[in-house]
Design a protein around this motif. Structure first.
Motif, PDB file in Angstrom:
ATOM      1  N   LYS A   1       0.830  -1.209   0.000  1.00 44.12           N
ATOM      2  CA  LYS A   1       0.000   0.000   0.000  1.00 44.12           C
ATOM      3  C   LYS A   1       0.867   1.262   0.000  1.00 44.12           C
ATOM      4  O   LYS A   1       0.555   2.236  -0.684  1.00 44.12           O
ATOM      5  CB  LYS A   1      -0.925  -0.007   1.218  1.00 44.12           C
TER       6      LYS A   1
ATOM      7  N   ASP B   1       8.772   0.724  -9.135  1.00 45.22           N
ATOM      8  CA  ASP B   1       8.445   0.265  -7.788  1.00 45.22           C
ATOM      9  C   ASP B   1       9.687  -0.020  -6.962  1.00 45.22           C
ATOM     10  O   ASP B   1       9.686   0.177  -5.736  1.00 45.22           O
ATOM     11  CB  ASP B   1       7.568  -0.993  -7.859  1.00 45.22           C
TER      12      ASP B   1
ATOM     13  N   ASN C   1       2.361   1.749  -3.514  1.00 48.50           N
ATOM     14  CA  ASN C   1       1.359   2.237  -4.463  1.00 48.50           C
ATOM     15  C   ASN C   1       0.936   3.678  -4.169  1.00 48.50           C
ATOM     16  O   ASN C   1       0.504   4.405  -5.079  1.00 48.50           O
ATOM     17  CB  ASN C   1       0.126   1.326  -4.429  1.00 48.50           C
TER      18      ASN C   1
ATOM     19  N   PRO D   1       2.068   8.228  -6.859  1.00 40.88           N
ATOM     20  CA  PRO D   1       1.231   7.418  -7.764  1.00 40.88           C
ATOM     21  C   PRO D   1       1.213   7.940  -9.194  1.00 40.88           C
ATOM     22  O   PRO D   1       0.894   7.189 -10.115  1.00 40.88           O
ATOM     23  CB  PRO D   1      -0.162   7.488  -7.121  1.00 40.88           C
TER      24      PRO D   1
END
Length: 765
Positions: free
Chosen positions: A358, A371, A361, A365
């Motif tokens: 979480k 990532d 993400n 964003p």
């Protein structure tokens, strides 16, 4: 008593008893109405009527007195301005318009209500001081918009503390003694209207101008002056940030430090300035400042982080629930802490914690994928566990990160997101940063006229994050300061007779572009970035952000960008799973309350992983250093912090090794051999080039031994290229030839005179 004197932040105000229906001189305030409304507010106001039955402030008043062991010292009682406005708009308007008259009334009535609630004698309770905070938005001022109409009004101003003065004693009451030998009469004079008037005539003996002040019997209070500067987001385009002086007293002293974002509620005052000392004539331009009543941290989830470098006792455990103790935390903080605990404990169907996914993400964003880089930046935000200082030395818990690569790979955007999410931090650009701006500058204090240090970016970001954009364009003198900061975590200053060492326990997040604008994969990262070699090794994570051509990836990136601006994309826009405020609160909670400890299993995996990294490649190439092991420890601890765990597991170590290989080891790959070469970050030359230089040096020694006589430089170069051609190796260029000649000359193989080169001959032992 009605004629009791009340001290109000360095000013004693005499609350005079007045007849009912009369008004305070110079105001439109009926004192009896203010007293009645304030007492009703304390006794009747309920913040949450569904959950609470007792009056909110009455319960808090009783609780505050219970926590005060020595009741004669009095209490500081916080009152939120928004609650006063919700209960009575008239009372709130009186408070904001005439704080010098209304706040002492609040103090007096709080003391009276306390004696009634606690059912005790008046002599058993000290003074009660109301600390007003949380005014409405209409009474919150931007520094550049403060004007004379705000003088003597209660306002709220936000900013960054850039300087804190030393503590100075502020006299509240003076004792004068008559110097006549047979008299010795003493008179106590209170502070009124910012001055203490010396008695001119002794009432006992009648002598004129015979009084002398007795300093030991005078009463003083702590006083400190803060310099508050506008936050970057409030500064208009093309303008420079403005600042204002904040004067704090008593318990507000030493509550903040340079770099803190605070919200100050106080009275905006104007004081005359004497152009010439000891002259009664004053300037027509007044000096303004804010007389602080309450200080609170701005809404960036910023809170004092425990300084574990001086701890000798055990660190707090999450199971002890100190973060939920109402004695040390407000109700709002406890509510946030419970929410954060629940968020960190959420799991999926397989029983795995979901918070890390979480957070990734929700971090930037709008930036497509990346990532791995985001996870590395998250590790930097959480940081490792601070170890207490001992005779063994200090291991820094902060993680330093470098983003380098092609333009248009969102490096600066990632820096901005990290800066906004960090509970405490400073953002600066390499080209516009000087050595003084990063460390500290010498300025003259406007009050004491003494030379004082004003903190720079690195000191302001102590216990936080310092983001430096365009790192490659920074001046060499400014960049040299970072060597000490990134390892010793201090800034040494020796200027104008001031010699000191300032704390700069900050994590450095830097971004750099290649020297040739575009990253050249045929060159090493040191040759691409052109940064000092020993500075590169101080970064725990070095991320290469390259713009690689890939049809599928380019298509997804284009659709991602278009979805941010098209009508259809706005409709299907997905909100982050963790909003920005919760994100900052989560990071602050982890840094303040979570201190992971490495388990025995994790220690074994760390040792084995370090040995594996150490033994990669050939014997001549260094693939890992002890700094790599320290980096693995810090990254592993930060991964445990993300999940609010107090133990570092083997899985954390494995993930730390994977991140290190994906980042720093990818940057340390030798483009010629394809192997990891950590030594190139130290010496600045890859293993392949180091081997070629050794071969050229040996070939040059062989040639000089064969010839045994002086030769011209061009003849030596031609002969060396012939030998290289026979071996079917790449011919030597001018720079390689110059380096080989210089190395051979330093080794005593040859001597160079003008354009001639001759053997050095035998060297005596």
């Amino acid at each position: 008593p009605a004629d009791r004197r009340f001290r109000f932040r360095g000013v004693f105000f005499l609350a005079m008893a007045m007849e009912e229906g009369s008004f305070i001189y110079g105001t439109t305030i009926n004192e009896q109405e203010v007293v009645r409304e304030f007492r009703e507010f304390i006794v009747k106001f309920v913040q949450n009527k569904e959950e609470e039955t007792e009056a909110t402030y009455l319960r808090q008043l009783r609780k505050t007195w219970e926590l005060q062991e020595d009741k004669t010292r009095g209490i500081k009682f916080p009152v939120q301005g928004a609650h006063v406005h919700q209960f009575s708009t008239t009372l709130y308007d009186h408070l904001v318009s005439y704080p010098t008259e209304v706040v002492p009334i609040f103090d007096r009535e709080l003391w009276k209500i306390s004696t009634e609630v606690l059912d005790c004698e008046p002599d058993e309770l000290g003074n009660c001081q109301a600390q007003i905070f949380g005014l409405l938005d209409k009474d919150t001022r931007v520094m550049r918009c403060m004007n004379p109409t705000d003088i003597e009004r209660l306002i709220t101003v936000k900013g960054i503390v850039i300087r804190c003065s030393d503590l100075t004693p502020d006299m509240n009451a003076a004792v004068f003694r008559c110097t006549t030998e047979d008299c010795k009469h003493e008179v106590k004079v209170m502070l009124t209207h910012w001055t203490i008037d010396e008695p001119t005539k002794c009432e006992l003996c009648g002598a004129s101008h015979s009084f002398q002040i007795i300093h030991n019997d005078c009463k003083f209070t702590d006083r400190q002056v803060l310099k508050l500067q506008e936050t970057p987001e409030l500064v208009p385009d093309g303008e420079t940030p403005q600042n204002v002086a904040i004067v704090v007293f008593d318990d507000l002293v030493n509550q903040v430090r340079p770099g803190d974002r605070v919200q100050v509620t106080g009275i905006y005052r104007a004081a005359p300035v004497q152009r010439i000392r000891n002259w009664r004539m004053c300037s027509s331009v007044y000096r303004t400042y804010v007389d602080a009543i309450a200080l609170e941290y701005a809404k960036r989830a910023e809170a004092p982080i425990m300084d574990t470098t001086v701890l000798t006792q055990e660190l707090p455990k999450l199971s002890e629930e100190r973060d939920l103790d109402p004695a040390h935390n407000s109700e709002d903080d406890i509510r946030w802490n419970r929410r954060i605990r629940e968020l960190g404990a959420e799991t999926d169907d397989a029983g795995n914690q979901t918070i890390v996914g979480k957070l990734i993400n929700s971090f930037a964003p709008s930036i497509f994928e990346e990532d791995e880089v985001k996870k590395g930046l998250l590790c930097q935000l959480f940081g490792g566990t601070a170890k207490p200082v001992s005779s063994k030395g200090r291991c820094r818990p902060e993680i330093n990160t470098l983003l380098c690569g092609d333009p248009s790979t969102a490096k600066s955007q990632l820096l901005q997101y990290s800066y906004k999410l960090a509970p405490r931090g400073v953002y600066t650009s390499g080209k516009g940063s000087s050595a003084v701006g990063l460390t500290a500058s010498i300025n003259k204090d406007p009050v004491t006229k003494e030379l004082v240090l004003e903190s720079g970016a690195l000191v302001l970001s102590d216990r936080g994050l310092c983001c430096i954009d365009e790192f490659d364009k920074m001046d060499e003198n400014a960049r040299a300061i970072l060597h000490e900061v990134m390892e010793q975590q201090t800034v040494s200053v020796a200027k104008s007779g001031i010699v000191c060492s300032l704390n700069a326990r900050t994590a450095i997040l830097a971004s750099a572009n290649p020297a040739d604008s575009c990253y050249n994969p045929k060159l090493s990262v040191v040759e691409n970035i052109k940064l000092p070699k020993n500075l590169m090794t101080r970064f725990d994570l070095i991320w290469l952000m390259l713009d690689r051509r890939n049809r599928d990836t380019d298509h997804r990136l284009a659709m991602h960008l278009l979805s941010m601006y098209s009508e259809g994309g706005q409709k299907i826009k997905v909100e982050p799973e963790v909003d920005a405020e919760t994100f900052r609160r989560y990071v602050t909670f982890a840094r303040q309350w979570i201190f992971p400890v490495i388990s025995d299993e994790a220690a074994q995996v760390l040792s084995a992983s370090y040995m594996d990294l150490r033994n990669q490649g050939s014997r001549e190439v260094i693939t890992a250093t002890p700094r790599i092991l320290e980096s693995l420890i810090r990254i592993s601890e930060s991964l445990a912090k993300m999940e609010l765990r107090e133990t570092v597991l083997a899985s954390d170590v494995n993930e730390a090794v994977r991140l290190l290989k994906a980042a720093t080891y990818a940057a340390a790959v030798d483009p010629e051999t394809g192997l990891i070469d950590w030594e190139q970050l130290i010496v600045g030359v890859s293993a392949g080039k180091r081997k070629r230089m050794k071969d050229l040096e040996a070939l040059l020694q062989e040639l000089m031994t064969e010839k045994g006589e002086a030769m011209r430089e061009d003849s030596v170069k031609a002969a060396l290229n012939e030998k290289l051609a026979e071996r079917k190796e790449q011919l030597m260029n001018d720079s390689e030839f110059s380096s080989a000649i210089r190395a051979a000359e330093q080794a005593g193989i040859l001597r160079r005179h003008m354009k001639m080169i001759e053997p050095a001959g035998p060297v005596s032992g």
